[in-house]
Scaffold this active site. Structure first.
Site, PDB file in Angstrom:
ATOM      1  N   HIS A 233       0.840  -1.207   0.000  1.00  0.00           N
ATOM      2  CA  HIS A 233       0.000   0.000   0.000  1.00  0.00           C
ATOM      3  C   HIS A 233       0.872   1.253   0.000  1.00  0.00           C
ATOM      4  O   HIS A 233       0.662   2.176  -0.803  1.00  0.00           O
ATOM      5  CB  HIS A 233      -0.906  -0.020   1.232  1.00  0.00           C
ATOM      6  CG  HIS A 233      -1.769   1.193   1.403  1.00  0.00           C
ATOM      7  ND1 HIS A 233      -3.123   1.190   1.105  1.00  0.00           N
ATOM      8  CD2 HIS A 233      -1.501   2.450   1.847  1.00  0.00           C
ATOM      9  CE1 HIS A 233      -3.635   2.397   1.360  1.00  0.00           C
ATOM     10  NE2 HIS A 233      -2.667   3.166   1.820  1.00  0.00           N
ATOM     11  N   GLU A 234       1.871   1.300   0.892  1.00  0.00           N
ATOM     12  CA  GLU A 234       2.720   2.488   0.996  1.00  0.00           C
ATOM     13  C   GLU A 234       3.573   2.684  -0.259  1.00  0.00           C
ATOM     14  O   GLU A 234       3.756   3.807  -0.723  1.00  0.00           O
ATOM     15  CB  GLU A 234       3.616   2.390   2.232  1.00  0.00           C
ATOM     16  CG  GLU A 234       2.871   2.417   3.558  1.00  0.00           C
ATOM     17  CD  GLU A 234       2.002   3.658   3.734  1.00  0.00           C
ATOM     18  OE1 GLU A 234       2.365   4.726   3.220  1.00  0.00           O
ATOM     19  OE2 GLU A 234       0.950   3.558   4.378  1.00  0.00           O
ATOM     20  N   HIS A 237       1.577   4.285  -2.893  1.00  0.00           N
ATOM     21  CA  HIS A 237       1.556   5.747  -2.776  1.00  0.00           C
ATOM     22  C   HIS A 237       2.803   6.364  -3.413  1.00  0.00           C
ATOM     23  O   HIS A 237       2.734   7.425  -4.036  1.00  0.00           O
ATOM     24  CB  HIS A 237       1.497   6.160  -1.305  1.00  0.00           C
ATOM     25  CG  HIS A 237       0.145   6.013  -0.680  1.00  0.00           C
ATOM     26  ND1 HIS A 237      -1.025   6.360  -1.332  1.00  0.00           N
ATOM     27  CD2 HIS A 237      -0.230   5.574   0.557  1.00  0.00           C
ATOM     28  CE1 HIS A 237      -2.058   6.138  -0.528  1.00  0.00           C
ATOM     29  NE2 HIS A 237      -1.607   5.652   0.611  1.00  0.00           N
ATOM     30  N   HIS A 243      -5.491   7.115  -2.303  1.00  0.00           N
ATOM     31  CA  HIS A 243      -6.459   6.190  -1.717  1.00  0.00           C
ATOM     32  C   HIS A 243      -7.635   5.954  -2.653  1.00  0.00           C
ATOM     33  O   HIS A 243      -8.123   6.882  -3.300  1.00  0.00           O
ATOM     34  CB  HIS A 243      -6.947   6.720  -0.362  1.00  0.00           C
ATOM     35  CG  HIS A 243      -5.943   6.549   0.727  1.00  0.00           C
ATOM     36  ND1 HIS A 243      -5.690   7.500   1.677  1.00  0.00           N
ATOM     37  CD2 HIS A 243      -5.105   5.500   1.018  1.00  0.00           C
ATOM     38  CE1 HIS A 243      -4.755   7.070   2.511  1.00  0.00           C
ATOM     39  NE2 HIS A 243      -4.379   5.862   2.116  1.00  0.00           N
ATOM     40  N   CYS A 244      -8.061   4.695  -2.718  1.00  0.00           N
ATOM     41  CA  CYS A 244      -9.096   4.282  -3.665  1.00  0.00           C
ATOM     42  C   CYS A 244     -10.480   4.318  -3.015  1.00  0.00           C
ATOM     43  O   CYS A 244     -10.650   3.934  -1.859  1.00  0.00           O
ATOM     44  CB  CYS A 244      -8.789   2.858  -4.140  1.00  0.00           C
ATOM     45  SG  CYS A 244     -10.010   2.183  -5.286  1.00  0.00           S
ATOM     46  N   CYS A 249     -10.267  -2.498  -2.300  1.00  0.00           N
ATOM     47  CA  CYS A 249      -8.970  -2.471  -2.974  1.00  0.00           C
ATOM     48  C   CYS A 249      -7.847  -2.314  -1.956  1.00  0.00           C
ATOM     49  O   CYS A 249      -8.031  -1.746  -0.867  1.00  0.00           O
ATOM     50  CB  CYS A 249      -8.970  -1.292  -3.956  1.00  0.00           C
ATOM     51  SG  CYS A 249      -7.387  -0.926  -4.779  1.00  0.00           S
ATOM     52  N   CYS A 268      -7.558  -3.071  -7.470  1.00  0.00           N
ATOM     53  CA  CYS A 268      -8.735  -3.013  -8.335  1.00  0.00           C
ATOM     54  C   CYS A 268      -8.300  -2.625  -9.749  1.00  0.00           C
ATOM     55  O   CYS A 268      -7.152  -2.201  -9.953  1.00  0.00           O
ATOM     56  CB  CYS A 268      -9.742  -2.000  -7.774  1.00  0.00           C
ATOM     57  SG  CYS A 268      -9.275  -0.271  -8.016  1.00  0.00           S
TER      58      CYS A 268
END
Length: 342
Positions: A233-234, A237, A243-244, A249, A268
């Protein structure tokens, strides 16, 4: 004001996937692979810190961002262990620790330790880049160079801005280092206004940091899923993904462990389309195959089966297209040749 969940039409428009020639993000291959964005609860991200992110990031907005840097195939992501991970260190002497921080510092031990090799494999397959693991930054050096604070009973926290500076200096020494990401067992905070953060990315510096400190689970599978979710996740970025809000997702914002546990480990179609644009040499099908194999070997059954389903959906769509084209090709081959003119 209640968050209005995006419709599939809105998600289609946000991802601009209909214009993509890549079968992995084509709507015809979605099937049941992508679940809709769940309605956020009272304390969830979109009803808290992420209130101003409710509009989401469309693909057109992603490619229109200024300052985007595309990695070349030889670029590397460097993972840096920040502090001790193996629990063999002892309390420093008074001469070594004049600020007496060690009495406040407690490690939150993972149930089976930190599998850095698996993290390395997942990050490499996920982003299609070489991943290296740097030498560990010792605890003593970490606390001397970073501002810290006491939070609660027996919990020392490090300020993320100081960690980013350590990572930036490492990144500056290697021209092929695309991103430098720190991993720590110490709790983190970004500013005095925040209680804590699981992780933080700084795209302008190409650095990110995340902590295992709050992954308090005795279940190795849960612990591992949390760790892999946060680091991918990071790094997402760091390549420009915000952010989705379009689907359930990996890039959904989270405000608690409970909310984070509900998010999947996969992207996603909207965010996958962005990732393929950010890293042009990334082969989407090869990426799927590698991640499917890694997660199977790691015993993460749910995400392994998800990637297996995605591969089948893409294969079935490709076969359908071949079968549709076959009659037309046969018809063209059986047409009588036209007589030569003149």
């Amino acid at each position: 004001e209640e968050f209005a969940l995006p419709t599939q039409v809105a998600a289609l428009g946000a991802g601009d996937t209909c214009t993509s020639s890549c079968s992995v993000v084509a709507p015809s291959t979605w099937g049941d692979s992508f679940e809709p964005m769940p309605k956020p609860g009272a304390g969830d991200w979109l009803n808290g810190p992420g209130w101003n992110e409710r509009c989401g990031q469309k693909f057109s907005e992603f490619i229109g961002k200024k300052g985007g840097v595309h990695p070349h195939p030889n670029s590397t992501i460097c993972l840096v262990p920040l502090g001790n991970f193996n629990h063999t260190c002892t309390k420093p002497s008074d001469d070594d620790a004049p600020h007496n921080y060690w009495a406040d510092y407690q490690l939150n031990k993972p149930p089976d330790g930190v599998d850095m090799k698996l993290i390395q494999e997942v990050v490499s397959a996920f982003f299609g880049l070489k991943v290296e693991v740097a030498d560990e930054v010792p605890n003593l050096e970490l606390f001397e160079k970073c501002k810290s604070r006491q939070w609660g009973v027996g919990n020392k926290q490090l300020r993320t801005a100081d960690l980013h500076r350590i990572l930036w200096k490492l990144k500056e020494k290697n021209k092929d280092m695309f991103l430098c990401v720190g991993i720590t067992m110490v709790d983190l905070y970004p500013s005095e206004k925040w209680n804590y953060v699981f992780g933080q990315a700084c795209p302008m510096m190409g650095t990110g940091v995340f902590s295992f400190a709050r992954y308090n689970s005795t279940n190795p599978t849960v612990y591992l899923k949390r760790a892999l979710s946060t680091i991918t996740h990071e790094i997402g970025h760091l390549v420009g993904l915000e952010h989705c809000v379009w689907f359930s997702c990996l890039m959904n914002g989270v405000n608690s462990l409970e909310e984070g546990d509900k998010t999947p480990l996969g992207l996603c179609p909207v965010d996958l389309h962005k990732l393929l644009h950010a890293i042009p040499h990334l082969d989407p099908l090869l990426r799927y195959r590698k991640l499917e194999a890694i997660y199977e070997n790691a015993g993460l059954k749910k995400i392994h089966l998800w990637y297996q389903m995605r591969l089948k959906s893409v294969h079935d769509e490709q076969q359908r297209e071949i079968e549709e084209q076959a009659p037309q090709q046969h018809q063209d081959e059986t047409q009588p040749a036209l007589p030569a003119s003149g």
